[in-house]
Design a protein around this motif. Structure first.
Motif: not given
Length: 98
Positions: A59, A61-63, A67, A70, A74-75, A87, A93
């Motif tokens: 995945s 993900e925005r941090s 970005w 992972d 997804y966490r 997601v 989505q």
């Protein structure tokens, strides 16, 4: 190799087959104005290349600083969270049915 974390949005890592925008450039409407969204062909290419490069479980993900990729997914999925959204890779989505 597309660099998905090096742009304002991961889809910008790939060119657009519809409007011929280069990597890093926003999609354009036929009038030449900036499009309000990326063309579907560009989203599809970004998804396919992301999966090819990072695997089907990865995945992005925005941090706080941009970005983060992972490779394990997804966490929320790993932690058993359920925010009501499935997601899909990168951009799509879908609301879960209640």
């Amino acid at each position: 190799m597309a660099e998905f974390c090096g742009h304002a949005h991961p889809v910008l890592a790939v060119p657009c087959a519809t409007c011929r925008a280069k990597p890093g450039g926003w999609c354009k409407r036929p009038s030449g104005h900036r499009a309000s969204d990326f063309h579907q062909s560009r989203k599809d290419l970004a998804d396919a290349l992301f999966i090819r490069q990072h695997g089907p479980d990865a995945s992005i993900e925005r941090s706080a600083t941009g970005w983060v990729i992972d490779p394990t997914g997804y966490r929320e999925d790993r932690e058993g969270g359920d925010g009501g959204v499935d997601v899909l890779p990168l951009f799509e989505q879908v609301r879960k049915a209640s």
